[in-house]
Scaffold this active site. Structure first.
Site, PDB file in Angstrom:
ATOM      1  N   LYS A  94      -6.390  -3.319   4.655  1.00 45.70           N
ATOM      2  CA  LYS A  94      -6.768  -4.465   3.806  1.00 45.70           C
ATOM      3  C   LYS A  94      -6.844  -5.751   4.630  1.00 45.70           C
ATOM      4  O   LYS A  94      -6.251  -6.772   4.283  1.00 45.70           O
ATOM      5  CB  LYS A  94      -5.808  -4.622   2.634  1.00 45.70           C
ATOM      6  CG  LYS A  94      -5.745  -3.377   1.740  1.00 45.70           C
ATOM      7  CD  LYS A  94      -4.914  -3.594   0.501  1.00 45.70           C
ATOM      8  CE  LYS A  94      -4.721  -2.339  -0.313  1.00 45.70           C
ATOM      9  NZ  LYS A  94      -3.838  -1.336   0.295  1.00 45.70           N
TER      10      LYS A  94
HETATM   11  O1  LIG Z   1      -6.382  -1.371  -5.716  1.00 47.09           O
HETATM   12  C1  LIG Z   1      -5.664  -0.749  -4.940  1.00 47.09           C
HETATM   13  C2  LIG Z   1      -5.913  -0.698  -3.586  1.00 47.09           C
HETATM   14  C3  LIG Z   1      -5.100   0.058  -2.794  1.00 47.09           C
HETATM   15  N1  LIG Z   1      -4.062   0.747  -3.302  1.00 47.09           N
HETATM   16  C4  LIG Z   1      -3.264   1.579  -2.369  1.00 47.09           C
HETATM   17  O2  LIG Z   1      -3.421   2.963  -2.732  1.00 47.09           O
HETATM   18  C5  LIG Z   1      -2.192   3.646  -2.640  1.00 47.09           C
HETATM   19  C6  LIG Z   1      -1.742   4.108  -4.022  1.00 47.09           C
HETATM   20  O3  LIG Z   1      -0.500   4.764  -3.938  1.00 47.09           O
HETATM   21  P1  LIG Z   1       0.159   5.593  -5.159  1.00 47.09           P
HETATM   22  O4  LIG Z   1       1.513   5.931  -4.655  1.00 47.09           O
HETATM   23  O5  LIG Z   1      -0.691   6.809  -5.402  1.00 47.09           O
HETATM   24  O6  LIG Z   1       0.198   4.695  -6.344  1.00 47.09           O
HETATM   25  C7  LIG Z   1      -1.221   2.669  -1.965  1.00 47.09           C
HETATM   26  O7  LIG Z   1      -1.335   2.830  -0.563  1.00 47.09           O
HETATM   27  C8  LIG Z   1      -1.767   1.310  -2.366  1.00 47.09           C
HETATM   28  O8  LIG Z   1      -1.462   0.296  -1.427  1.00 47.09           O
HETATM   29  C9  LIG Z   1      -3.803   0.696  -4.630  1.00 47.09           C
HETATM   30  O9  LIG Z   1      -2.849   1.326  -5.159  1.00 47.09           O
HETATM   31  N2  LIG Z   1      -4.630  -0.054  -5.432  1.00 47.09           N
END
Ligand SMILES: O=c1ccn([C@@H]2O[C@H](COP(=O)(O)O)[C@@H](O)[C@H]2O)c(=O)[nH]1
Length: 277
Positions: A94
């Site tokens: 990001k």
């Molecule tokens: O909008 C967003 C952008 C990035 N993320 C990232 O995805 C994963 C989600 O992890 P989970 O454990 O499956 O919830 C995490 O790395 C976030 O930083 C997001 O969730 N939403």
């Protein structure tokens, strides 16, 4: 490096559009791994071994590695080296900054000679505009993934602001699609925003969408597919905690595989429903 057609080929072959998130937190990994020289890498290695036939992508989140300083960077490099080369390997960093700084970020994550890592794709924030994005586009065969509509509650603070295109996230997608083609550019859209996928597809009919937010954040895979799937699939659905922390015992890799398998089986149904396979 993995091209759009190779990605679609992998999706059809594995009947999966799963991206396994490697958000590896030292405080959440099984105790017995902590005696290994690099516990984070050992954890990731076993997760990768247990899931690679079920997913088409891996996504280490840079924060989990950078927060550990030099040790974390070494775990990230070792993980990148171990990742299968036929999966789309995304660094969820990001980033977003002025051009010469973006040049350095691009080197850090795309140039193996400079940093020891060469991911296939990087997540970027769009709000500093074109000159913050072009440095990544210079790398042949690499992808950028711009944050469009995030899964976070705070997405409403800016991303829904009204613009001539509808909302700010729609302007981001429309504008960015003039910078690069769908063979290099994806967007992040949260699974918690499934009803907005119809509007998003008006501006991004061909782009792959990286969709986090199923599992721990409560988004629905079925809804995402109903509104967001294209004839080429067009989706990479990420799950991190729901897979990698399915158990914190000695069976953690088997438990991760079981969770990934559940998602892959649901994905197969959706791919068949949409006529992708
Ligand atoms: O909008 C967003 C952008 C990035 N993320 C990232 O995805 C994963 C989600 O992890 P989970 O454990 O499956 O919830 C995490 O790395 C976030 O930083 C997001 O969730 N939403």
């Amino acid at each position: 490096m993995i091209s759009r057609s190779q990605l679609i080929g992998q999706i059809k072959q594995k009947k999966s559009f799963l991206c396994v998130g490697l958000d590896t937190d030292i405080t959440r990994i099984p105790e017995f791994l902590k005696s290994y020289p690099d516990p984070i890498f050992e954890f990731n290695k076993r997760i990768i071994d247990a899931t690679q036939d079920l997913c088409v992508s891996y996504k280490p989140n840079a924060a989990f590695y950078e927060s550990r300083g030099v040790k974390g960077l070494q775990s990230l490099i070792s993980t990148w080296q171990y990742l299968p080369k036929d999966t789309l390997n995304i660094i969820d960093a990001k980033r977003g900054d002025i051009g010469n700084t973006s040049d350095m970020y691009a080197k850090a994550f795309f140039d193996e000679d400079a940093s020891g890592m060469s991911f296939d794709a990087i997540t970027i924030t769009p709000y500093m505009g074109n000159d913050s994005v072009t440095p990544y586009l210079k790398y042949d065969g690499k992808w950028i993934i711009l944050l469009a509509l995030t899964s976070s509650v705070g997405s409403k603070d800016f991303q829904y602001l009204e613009t001539e295109d509808g909302h700010l996230y729609e302007t981001v997608i429309k504008k960015a699609n003039t910078w690069a083609g769908a063979d290099k550019l994806m967007f992040v859209v949260g699974a918690t925003k499934s009803t907005e996928f119809t509007d998003i597809r008006k501006h991004a009919p061909d782009n792959f969408l990286l969709v986090p937010g199923v599992g721990a954040q409560g988004g629905s895979l079925e809804d995402v597919c109903q509104y967001g799937m294209t004839k080429d699939c067009g989706l990479l659905v990420n799950s991190s905690r729901g897979i990698i922390y399915a158990s914190n015992g000695e069976d953690f890799a088997d438990a991760a595989r079981a969770e990934a398998l559940k998602l892959q089986q649901q994905m197969q149904v959706e791919l068949e429903k949409a006529g992708v396979i």
